[in-house]
Design an enzyme around this catalytic site. Structure first.
Site, PDB file in Angstrom:
ATOM      1  N   ARG A 184       1.938  -1.602  -4.095  1.00 26.21           N
ATOM      2  CA  ARG A 184       2.718  -2.775  -4.500  1.00 26.21           C
ATOM      3  C   ARG A 184       1.911  -3.501  -5.803  1.00 26.21           C
ATOM      4  O   ARG A 184       0.804  -2.971  -5.679  1.00 26.21           O
ATOM      5  CB  ARG A 184       3.182  -3.797  -3.310  1.00 26.21           C
ATOM      6  CG  ARG A 184       2.454  -3.800  -2.244  1.00 26.21           C
ATOM      7  CD  ARG A 184       1.084  -4.655  -2.304  1.00 26.21           C
ATOM      8  NE  ARG A 184       1.333  -5.713  -3.236  1.00 26.21           N
ATOM      9  CZ  ARG A 184       0.319  -6.395  -3.911  1.00 26.21           C
ATOM     10  NH1 ARG A 184      -0.670  -5.982  -3.873  1.00 26.21           N
ATOM     11  NH2 ARG A 184       0.534  -7.448  -4.785  1.00 26.21           N
ATOM     12  N   GLY A 185       2.609  -4.233  -6.307  1.00 30.42           N
ATOM     13  CA  GLY A 185       1.947  -4.770  -7.347  1.00 30.42           C
ATOM     14  C   GLY A 185       2.327  -3.988  -8.569  1.00 30.42           C
ATOM     15  O   GLY A 185       2.229  -2.775  -8.599  1.00 30.42           O
ATOM     16  N   ALA A 186       2.596  -4.601  -9.634  1.00 33.95           N
ATOM     17  CA  ALA A 186       3.318  -3.939 -10.864  1.00 33.95           C
ATOM     18  C   ALA A 186       2.472  -2.686 -11.416  1.00 33.95           C
ATOM     19  O   ALA A 186       3.024  -1.557 -11.571  1.00 33.95           O
ATOM     20  CB  ALA A 186       3.871  -4.953 -12.102  1.00 33.95           C
ATOM     21  N   ASN A 215       7.489 -13.346 -11.549  1.00 34.81           N
ATOM     22  CA  ASN A 215       6.363 -13.127 -10.574  1.00 34.81           C
ATOM     23  C   ASN A 215       6.922 -13.393  -9.293  1.00 34.81           C
ATOM     24  O   ASN A 215       8.054 -14.036  -9.012  1.00 34.81           O
ATOM     25  CB  ASN A 215       5.088 -13.507 -10.900  1.00 34.81           C
ATOM     26  CG  ASN A 215       3.888 -13.287 -10.296  1.00 34.81           C
ATOM     27  OD1 ASN A 215       3.648 -12.142 -10.027  1.00 34.81           O
ATOM     28  ND2 ASN A 215       2.956 -14.240  -9.621  1.00 34.81           N
ATOM     29  N   LYS A 216       6.007 -13.323  -8.382  1.00 32.81           N
ATOM     30  CA  LYS A 216       6.285 -13.295  -6.788  1.00 32.81           C
ATOM     31  C   LYS A 216       6.968 -14.879  -6.656  1.00 32.81           C
ATOM     32  O   LYS A 216       6.660 -15.595  -7.161  1.00 32.81           O
ATOM     33  CB  LYS A 216       5.081 -13.403  -5.913  1.00 32.81           C
ATOM     34  CG  LYS A 216       5.183 -13.533  -4.524  1.00 32.81           C
ATOM     35  CD  LYS A 216       6.302 -12.180  -3.979  1.00 32.81           C
ATOM     36  CE  LYS A 216       5.895 -10.960  -4.299  1.00 32.81           C
ATOM     37  NZ  LYS A 216       7.122 -10.177  -3.998  1.00 32.81           N
ATOM     38  N   ARG A 219      11.923   0.178  -6.780  1.00 34.91           N
ATOM     39  CA  ARG A 219      11.952  -1.255  -6.763  1.00 34.91           C
ATOM     40  C   ARG A 219      12.442  -1.678  -8.175  1.00 34.91           C
ATOM     41  O   ARG A 219      12.018  -1.192  -8.989  1.00 34.91           O
ATOM     42  CB  ARG A 219      10.296  -1.778  -6.521  1.00 34.91           C
ATOM     43  CG  ARG A 219       9.996  -1.564  -5.168  1.00 34.91           C
ATOM     44  CD  ARG A 219       8.823  -2.216  -4.658  1.00 34.91           C
ATOM     45  NE  ARG A 219       9.016  -3.680  -4.527  1.00 34.91           N
ATOM     46  CZ  ARG A 219       7.848  -4.757  -4.407  1.00 34.91           C
ATOM     47  NH1 ARG A 219       6.877  -4.174  -4.521  1.00 34.91           N
ATOM     48  NH2 ARG A 219       8.245  -5.990  -4.160  1.00 34.91           N
ATOM     49  N   GLN A 270       1.199 -11.751   1.024  1.00 32.14           N
ATOM     50  CA  GLN A 270       0.199 -10.922  -0.010  1.00 32.14           C
ATOM     51  C   GLN A 270      -1.057 -11.672  -0.225  1.00 32.14           C
ATOM     52  O   GLN A 270      -2.259 -11.096  -0.137  1.00 32.14           O
ATOM     53  CB  GLN A 270       0.894 -10.460  -1.193  1.00 32.14           C
ATOM     54  CG  GLN A 270       1.771  -9.460  -1.269  1.00 32.14           C
ATOM     55  CD  GLN A 270       3.161  -9.929  -1.015  1.00 32.14           C
ATOM     56  OE1 GLN A 270       3.436 -11.052  -0.709  1.00 32.14           O
ATOM     57  NE2 GLN A 270       4.194  -9.298  -1.788  1.00 32.14           N
ATOM     58  N   ASP A 309       5.358  -9.582 -13.126  1.00 32.82           N
ATOM     59  CA  ASP A 309       5.883  -8.246 -12.854  1.00 32.82           C
ATOM     60  C   ASP A 309       6.873  -7.875 -13.968  1.00 32.82           C
ATOM     61  O   ASP A 309       7.090  -6.587 -14.175  1.00 32.82           O
ATOM     62  CB  ASP A 309       6.785  -8.297 -11.461  1.00 32.82           C
ATOM     63  CG  ASP A 309       6.251  -8.120 -10.361  1.00 32.82           C
ATOM     64  OD1 ASP A 309       5.817  -9.201  -9.814  1.00 32.82           O
ATOM     65  OD2 ASP A 309       6.035  -6.996  -9.761  1.00 32.82           O
TER      66      ASP A 309
HETATM   67  C1  MRU Z   1      -1.194  -7.474 -10.814  1.00 30.68           C
HETATM   68  S1  MRU Z   1       0.137  -7.551 -10.004  1.00 30.68           S
HETATM   69  C2  MRU Z   1       1.242  -8.764 -10.575  1.00 30.68           C
HETATM   70  C3  MRU Z   1       2.383  -8.795  -9.809  1.00 30.68           C
HETATM   71  O1  MRU Z   1       3.054  -7.666  -9.586  1.00 30.68           O
HETATM   72  C4  MRU Z   1       2.130  -9.581  -8.319  1.00 30.68           C
HETATM   73  O2  MRU Z   1       1.820 -10.990  -8.678  1.00 30.68           O
HETATM   74  C5  MRU Z   1       3.187  -9.468  -7.522  1.00 30.68           C
HETATM   75  O3  MRU Z   1       4.140 -10.355  -7.561  1.00 30.68           O
HETATM   76  C6  MRU Z   1       3.413  -8.388  -6.703  1.00 30.68           C
HETATM   77  O4  MRU Z   1       4.667  -8.439  -5.976  1.00 30.68           O
HETATM   78  P1  MRU Z   1       4.780  -7.314  -4.655  1.00 30.68           P
HETATM   79  O5  MRU Z   1       6.011  -7.724  -4.064  1.00 30.68           O
HETATM   80  O6  MRU Z   1       3.588  -7.572  -3.774  1.00 30.68           O
HETATM   81  O7  MRU Z   1       4.843  -6.168  -5.359  1.00 30.68           O
END
Ligand code: MRU
Length: 365
Positions: free
Chosen positions: A53-55, A254-255, A90, A203, A244
């Site tokens: 996960r993470g963009a 973002n999250k 996603r 996370q 993201d």
């Molecule tokens: C460098 S990662 C930036 C974002 O992807 C991160 O902050 C985030 O929100 C990740 O969400 P996730 O749902 O864990 O994929």
């Protein structure tokens, strides 16, 4: 970055040269398990079930997913179908679409029989660039931390608040929001990180805390609602988060919960920075409200994972059986609440002009 004594990336090519290996992030911090991906379906599942996960890491996994899919069928039709299947995994992180488009663009003009090899080369390039990009984000971002450190006359650590995990696990290496933190530590700047737990998937608790602990970086885990209180009491010097998807006008998605931190930071005059690679900018959008927000399963809210004292992993319910939950996974922080964007090309205001100044070739396209 470091796991024990070894340097890891979050995704890599297996020794046989075609399988892809990842760290199963759903098992951290309690278990460190490497999972091998052999098919397009494996890659899709790893993305949708959030083993990765993470963009930026989602984008890198999609690139390798392309390679695995093409091993089965490298026809023109397969090229289209693989991309469509990956993009559905996603919806919010735009790096997924970015990686799929980049792979298609490189592979489409090639004869089918040469595509697999070319796909592995391009996926490798995407990963290599990601590492260099995040390293550059760290180099630019550390200047913000250094300035605060000097203002404090180097007497007390710089207190940084972060949300979710935008560390090395969210990218191929270094991270985005955490890259300046790692860099600061390397340069001898004293830092302390407030780690938002980041319900519902935690996370922060599972991944950011694990990363920081592995690198011996001073940190405290806090519940998501504590940030405002800490800011009111002068205990946060700067917020740095990831994103993201960033619109061409600087709105950042973002999250879930990021927006509330930005509001609290504004009320308390605390700088709120967002760190991102260029691949996270969606040049087709100017209004953050147009960004598709992922709705995830209500189970993520109604039940929590943890480790029992005996060491077994277990899941427990935390709400009445009949209670439904709503689970929007991301929110949008309007550009007006963002002090600046830390990119691989430098730091700019969160605005159309700011981004266009750093990425003139994209803004003018
Ligand atoms: C460098 S990662 C930036 C974002 O992807 C991160 O902050 C985030 O929100 C990740 O969400 P996730 O749902 O864990 O994929």
């Amino acid at each position: 970055m470091k796991v024990g004594d070894r340097h890891y990336h979050s995704i890599w090519l297996a020794d046989d040269g075609w399988g892809v290996e990842i760290i199963d992030q759903t098992r951290l911090p309690h278990r460190f398990e490497v999972v091998r991906l052999e098919t397009l379906a494996d890659a899709c599942r790893a993305i949708s079930d959030m083993l990765v996960r993470g963009a930026p890491l989602i984008g890198a996994t999609a690139a390798y997913g392309f390679c695995l899919g093409l091993r089965r069928d490298s026809s023109d039709q397969a090229l289209l179908q693989i991309g469509e299947q990956l993009v559905r995994c996603r919806p919010t992180a735009v790096n997924l679409r970015w990686a799929v488009e980049r792979m298609r663009l490189v592979l489409a003009p090639l004869p089918a029989e040469t595509r697999v090899e070319a796909a592995y080369r391009e996926a490798g390039r995407i990963c290599g660039e990601d590492v260099a990009t995040n390293e550059a984000i760290g180099r630019h971002g550390v200047e913000l931390i250094r300035r605060i450190w000097e203002e404090k006359e180097k007497k007390t650590p710089v207190n940084i608040l972060t949300h979710c995990n935008a560390g090395w696990l969210a990218t191929v290496d270094w991270g985005t929001a955490l890259a300046p933190v790692y860099r600061a530590v390397q340069e001898g700047i004293a830092v302390h990180v407030w780690v938002d737990e980041t319900r519902p998937r935690n996370q922060g608790a599972h991944l950011t805390a694990w990363e920081l602990a592995a690198h011996g970086i001073d940190h405290h885990l806090i519940v998501d609602n504590a940030g405002g209180h800490l800011m009111q009491h002068g205990m946060v010097d700067i917020c740095i988060v990831g994103t993201d998807r960033t619109t061409a006008s600087g709105d950042v998605c973002n999250k879930i919960g990021t927006y509330l931190k930005a509001l609290a930071a504004r009320d308390n005059n605390i700088p709120f920075y967002v760190a991102l690679p260029g691949s996270t900018i969606d040049w087709t959008l100017t209004d953050g409200r147009e960004i598709p927000i992922e709705e995830r399963d209500q189970d993520e809210i109604l039940r929590v994972w943890g480790r029992e004292e005996g060491g077994d992993l277990t899941r427990v319910s935390i709400a009445p059986e009949q209670t439904p939950a709503a689970n929007p996974a991301f929110d949008v922080t309007p550009a007006g609440l963002v002090t600046g964007l830390i990119t691989e090309r430098g730091i700019c205001p969160a605005s159309r002009e700011g981004l266009a100044g750093l990425y003139p070739e994209e803004a003018g396209a």
